[in-house]
Design a protein around this motif. Sequence first.
Motif, short mmCIF file in Angstrom:
data_model
loop_
_atom_site.label_atom_id
_atom_site.label_comp_id
_atom_site.label_asym_id
_atom_site.label_seq_id
_atom_site.Cartn_x
_atom_site.Cartn_y
_atom_site.Cartn_z
N ALA A 67 -38.44 2.98 28.00
CA ALA A 67 -36.99 3.00 28.04
C ALA A 67 -36.45 2.38 26.76
N TRP A 68 -37.08 2.71 25.65
CA TRP A 68 -36.66 2.20 24.34
C TRP A 68 -35.20 2.55 24.09
N SER A 69 -34.44 1.61 23.50
CA SER A 69 -33.01 1.79 23.35
C SER A 69 -32.64 2.62 22.14
N GLY A 70 -33.58 2.87 21.23
CA GLY A 70 -33.27 3.61 20.02
C GLY A 70 -32.71 2.74 18.93
N GLN A 71 -32.74 1.42 19.09
CA GLN A 71 -32.25 0.52 18.05
C GLN A 71 -33.20 0.53 16.86
N ALA A 72 -32.86 -0.15 15.80
CA ALA A 72 -33.60 -0.06 14.55
C ALA A 72 -35.06 -0.49 14.69
N ALA A 73 -35.31 -1.49 15.51
CA ALA A 73 -36.69 -1.97 15.68
C ALA A 73 -37.55 -0.88 16.30
N ALA A 74 -38.83 -0.84 15.90
CA ALA A 74 -39.74 0.16 16.45
C ALA A 74 -39.98 -0.09 17.93
N PRO A 75 -40.26 0.94 18.70
CA PRO A 75 -40.55 0.75 20.12
C PRO A 75 -41.84 -0.03 20.32
N SER A 76 -41.99 -0.58 21.47
CA SER A 76 -43.19 -1.36 21.78
C SER A 76 -44.33 -0.42 22.15
N VAL A 77 -45.44 -0.51 21.41
CA VAL A 77 -46.64 0.25 21.73
C VAL A 77 -47.83 -0.69 21.65
#
Length: 598
Positions: free
Chosen positions: A439-449
């Motif tokens: 449910a990544w928000s699309g903000q600048a930070a990379a998604p959690s993987v």
Amino acid sequence: MNQSATPARLGVLLALALIAALTPATPARAQSGMAVWAWGSGDYGQLGDGGTADRATAAKVANLGDVVSLATDGSTTLAATGDGSLWAWGYNKWGLFADDSTQDRSLPAQVKAFSGVKSVQTNGSSAFATTAAGATWAWGDNQYGQLGLGVTDASAQTKPAKFAALTRVTQLAVGSLSVYALRDDGTVWAWGYNGIGQLGDGEASHQVCGKPRSMPEASSDCSPTPVRVASLTSVTSIAVGESAAYAVKSDGTVWAWGDNSSGQLGDGESSHQSCWEAGSALVDCSTTPVKVAGLSNVAAVAASTASAYAVKSDGTVWAWGDNSSGQLGDGTFTKRSKPVQAAVTGVASVSAGGSTAYALKSDGSLWAWGYNHEGRLGDGVASHQRCGGSDCSPTPVRVVGPSDVKAVVAGPSAAYALADGPAAACLSCGAVAKAANLAWSGQAAAPSVTLTLGGRRLVAGVDYTVTVSSGVAIGKATAVVTAKNLASYTGSLTVSYKIVPKATKLTRAAAGANSAKIAWKKVSAKQKITKYQVRYRLKGGKVWTTKNYSAKKSKATVKGLASGRSYVFQVRSYKTVSGVKYYSAWSKSRTAKNILQG
């Protein structure tokens, strides 16, 4: 799996003296032996794993180590080891196992007729082995005099005979029906079939030997003894395709002769000589060497069925000839009669077979492009791009398997890598456990993987990187997780994300004069949302009206409402990524009852 009765005897420069230093200038024997890794077609047991299944990623050949020289046509493979013994596996119609049998083998078996072998070359039907004492032995098919023994034979010669027609030979290149030798004085010599000018001496009448079935209209000319290729001097290396041959000179230029039906001579010309007729078409060829156009500073050359490749001293690769399967690596399927640059750099050496090419980079990684039937690209992926009804890739992809590769040898249907390092684990081969914030928000930070491989948690940014692109569908994006530590991990995997900005909630919905006053809880500034969206409808109605509000707001007055009526309100946030709006869920409803008369 290929079910054809016999493998194509396609000429490629498959003889290999292993590379000690990863530069393409002068191939040399390795200082120590290596393991062999194989992939592609396994229908004759040529992968050396005890079976006949195809394989789309590289795995070790069984029961074999300390390899110092390896040669293959993709169906039959020969390997010399550090103790001087010779080993063979795969297809055996032509008796290359030198034991009077024609039984195929799916595991390496020692060729007991030899000892003291330091290098080996083969085209799958004829073979040459050179010993530490300097003697060269030849055996196998000799219908066109390709063993260089001064005679032709109707049946295969399964007992090795000493090749003594030339001395001071520094390199042999075994083509489909013709063989080439580079001597220490820089001259090139050839023998075997000459129906398309492959011998390169400008002559058309040496000896009548018959015609290959694939070329019934071609000449019957051959020479069972070596003849000198015309006008070539100062040659440093040679290569051979199915019916064309190539030489690199000390000035960095490349010269070619033989078949030009696909532009594989590389000089941009299409009318040299008419060597033979295929159906109603005359086939262009040159019976003497011509200069390949536009090439300089070439360190090495390789060839496949009807394509050729040059590695320059700057690590770039240039290719020409047939490109029907994308085997030139320039991102197209356009045939080229002059060299074009392939989409790969930092290359130490190239090998090619059939319609697939392989580049060994100076960092020890291995890349492939072209035809992918039976997994020949070696990246474990079955679907790249369609070409002629089959899968192929016109741009390079990373071969999955060994790390720290020292040499690659390719045949038309299978390929082999020699390496002394362990296998590089594959991120895309199902061995990776992944946990991700879906449910990544699309903000600048990379998604959690989070990746776990072989029980070890990999370190983000050290072992792998994550890049994100917006998907086509609203609320979707794709994260591509790519190995960064290429010495230990290879490939990439994709994870689909729902880009869902964090939901908010309404805190107030109160009636006003023909209006309603609403308020909502702002989401965290870290979400970097674009706007809030409020929608409303008459209670009991079905039609919604939507209004947008600045991300800085947390309350608003909705005007133009009918007095005496009740209205239902909801709020949500949205974020725009690459021009696409991604929405949070709508909040729970609040009702403004009995709107007042204004």
